[in-house]
Design a protein around this motif. Structure first.
Motif, mmCIF file in Angstrom:
data_model
loop_
_atom_site.group_PDB
_atom_site.id
_atom_site.type_symbol
_atom_site.label_atom_id
_atom_site.label_comp_id
_atom_site.label_asym_id
_atom_site.label_seq_id
_atom_site.Cartn_x
_atom_site.Cartn_y
_atom_site.Cartn_z
ATOM 1 N N ILE A 1 0.813 -1.211 -0.046
ATOM 2 C CA ILE A 1 -0.098 0.031 0.094
ATOM 3 C C ILE A 1 1.087 1.445 -0.128
ATOM 4 C CG2 ILE A 1 -1.818 1.337 1.276
ATOM 5 C CD1 ILE A 1 -2.543 -1.361 2.799
ATOM 6 N N LEU A 2 0.647 2.278 -0.876
ATOM 7 C CA LEU A 2 1.502 3.501 -0.837
ATOM 8 C C LEU A 2 0.585 4.562 0.116
ATOM 9 C CD1 LEU A 2 3.811 5.273 -1.762
ATOM 10 C CD2 LEU A 2 2.434 5.606 -3.622
ATOM 11 N N CYS A 3 1.045 5.165 0.992
ATOM 12 C CA CYS A 3 0.286 5.938 1.759
ATOM 13 C C CYS A 3 1.028 7.136 1.585
ATOM 14 C CB CYS A 3 0.406 5.248 3.111
ATOM 15 S SG CYS A 3 -0.514 6.546 4.490
ATOM 16 N N LEU A 4 0.307 8.328 1.214
ATOM 17 C CA LEU A 4 0.750 9.910 1.216
ATOM 18 C C LEU A 4 0.242 10.372 2.318
ATOM 19 C CD1 LEU A 4 0.126 9.684 -2.640
ATOM 20 C CD2 LEU A 4 2.258 9.331 -1.602
ATOM 21 N N THR A 5 1.282 11.103 2.903
ATOM 22 C CA THR A 5 0.940 11.985 4.110
ATOM 23 C C THR A 5 1.267 13.336 3.662
ATOM 24 O OG1 THR A 5 3.121 12.004 4.877
ATOM 25 C CG2 THR A 5 1.532 10.343 5.671
ATOM 26 N N LYS A 6 0.866 14.405 4.804
ATOM 27 C CA LYS A 6 1.006 15.844 4.433
ATOM 28 C C LYS A 6 0.583 16.226 3.262
ATOM 29 C CE LYS A 6 5.301 15.245 7.531
ATOM 30 N NZ LYS A 6 6.478 15.817 8.034
ATOM 31 N N THR A 7 -0.833 15.992 3.095
ATOM 32 C CA THR A 7 -1.525 16.449 1.912
ATOM 33 C C THR A 7 -1.784 17.820 2.031
ATOM 34 O OG1 THR A 7 -3.408 15.584 2.869
ATOM 35 C CG2 THR A 7 -2.601 14.092 1.174
ATOM 36 N N ASP A 8 -1.838 18.641 3.161
ATOM 37 C CA ASP A 8 -2.009 19.783 3.310
ATOM 38 C C ASP A 8 -0.871 20.735 2.594
ATOM 39 O OD1 ASP A 8 -0.491 18.463 5.507
ATOM 40 O OD2 ASP A 8 -0.325 20.340 6.528
ATOM 41 N N PHE B 1 3.041 12.763 -7.759
ATOM 42 C CA PHE B 1 3.879 11.917 -7.047
ATOM 43 C C PHE B 1 3.179 10.320 -7.344
ATOM 44 C CE2 PHE B 1 5.589 8.789 -3.866
ATOM 45 C CZ PHE B 1 7.060 9.126 -4.149
ATOM 46 N N ALA B 2 2.043 10.339 -7.089
ATOM 47 C CA ALA B 2 1.254 9.149 -7.204
ATOM 48 C C ALA B 2 1.367 8.688 -8.571
ATOM 49 C CB ALA B 2 -0.081 9.337 -6.693
ATOM 50 N N GLU B 3 1.142 9.489 -9.562
ATOM 51 C CA GLU B 3 0.974 8.985 -10.969
ATOM 52 C C GLU B 3 2.309 8.206 -11.391
ATOM 53 O OE1 GLU B 3 1.813 13.099 -13.640
ATOM 54 O OE2 GLU B 3 -0.133 12.417 -12.933
ATOM 55 N N GLN B 4 3.362 8.155 -10.843
ATOM 56 C CA GLN B 4 4.423 7.506 -11.170
ATOM 57 C C GLN B 4 4.269 6.213 -10.905
ATOM 58 O OE1 GLN B 4 8.444 9.181 -9.732
ATOM 59 N NE2 GLN B 4 7.054 9.948 -8.170
#
Ligand SMILES: Nc1nc2c(ncn2[C@@H]2O[C@H](COP(=O)(O)OP(=O)(O)OP(=O)(O)O)[C@@H](O)[C@H]2O)c(=O)[nH]1
Ligand SMILES: [Mg+2]
Ligand SMILES: [Zn+2]
Length: 203
Positions: A31-38, A45-48
């Protein structure tokens, strides 16, 4: 669960690539979990990582966590990521009495880590989440290209036709790679998988 901050520290794809290689080769579900979306939008980044068998979730401190929590029920999930990306912050939200210390990122990259030991915490609805200290690097000893491709069932079938010793990178390194005979959606998966294989070769 590979935890990456969208900023502060800036995201780098290298650790994600290496962790994905290890996960696919080891039969784990990444699972890729992306933080600091603020601080920055997730899409660039995710589209890579499109085209991989990968669930991507966002878990900024102001984002709802229901989707992430649902993914973890009944599973044993280990959080992996650089120091300061927000692993312990996330664990504290998932397990309200976890009491994991969180800290500021000013010392990151200078050998300072906020968490110094791994701790497994039970989830209310079943399963465990494991908070770990931030990693500086991540080794990939003894993993072969074929081990990674086994996780991509459509591609795993195709490489049976490759010449012995094929690294599956395509021309010029592997001019007779059977992955080059695929078309349509599978061909897009080949491009994604080869990006990982190139990272494995560099490692
Ligand atoms: N702006 C912002 N800051 C966050 C977010 N999540 C965490 N932080 C901050 O990032 C810093 C580091 O968070 P931690 O949870 O300690 O990071 P960690 O990944 O556990 O770090 P290590 O234990 O060193 O591996 C803290 O100051 C957090 O408050 C977020 O979504 N947005
Ligand atoms: Mg921590
Ligand atoms: Zn091949």
């Amino acid at each position: 669960m590979i935890v990456v901050a969208l900023a502060d520290p800036p995201p780098r794809s290298g650790l994600v690539d290496r962790a994905l290689i290890a996960a696919y080769a080891g039969g784990l579900t990444p699972i890729l979990c992306l933080t600091k979306t603020d601080l920055a939008p997730p899409e660039p980044f995710a589209e890579q990582f499109t085209g991989l068998d990968l669930t991507v979730v966002t878990a900024g401190r102001d984002d709802p966590l229901a989707a992430v929590a649902d993914l973890l029920v009944g599973q044993i999930t280990v959080l992996l990521g650089h120091s300061g990306v927000g692993k312990s912050t996330l664990v504290n939200r998932l397990v309200p009495d976890a009491g994991r210390a969180t800290g500021d990122v000013s010392g990151v990259g200078k050998g300072r880590h906020i968490s110094t030991q791994s701790v497994a915490l039970p989830l209310r609805d079943g399963g465990w989440v494991i908070d770990t200290p931030g990693v500086r690097s991540f080794g990939l000893a003894h993993i072969e290209p074929d081990d990674v491709l086994m996780a991509f069932s459509d591609l795993a079938e195709a490489i049976a036709e490759c010449p012995r010793g094929c690294g599956h990178l395509g021309p010029p390194a592997d001019p007779e790679c059977a992955l080059d005979t695929l078309s349509g959606p599978a061909a897009r998966r080949v491009a994604a998988a080869r990006r990982l294989l190139a990272a494995l070769t560099e490692a």
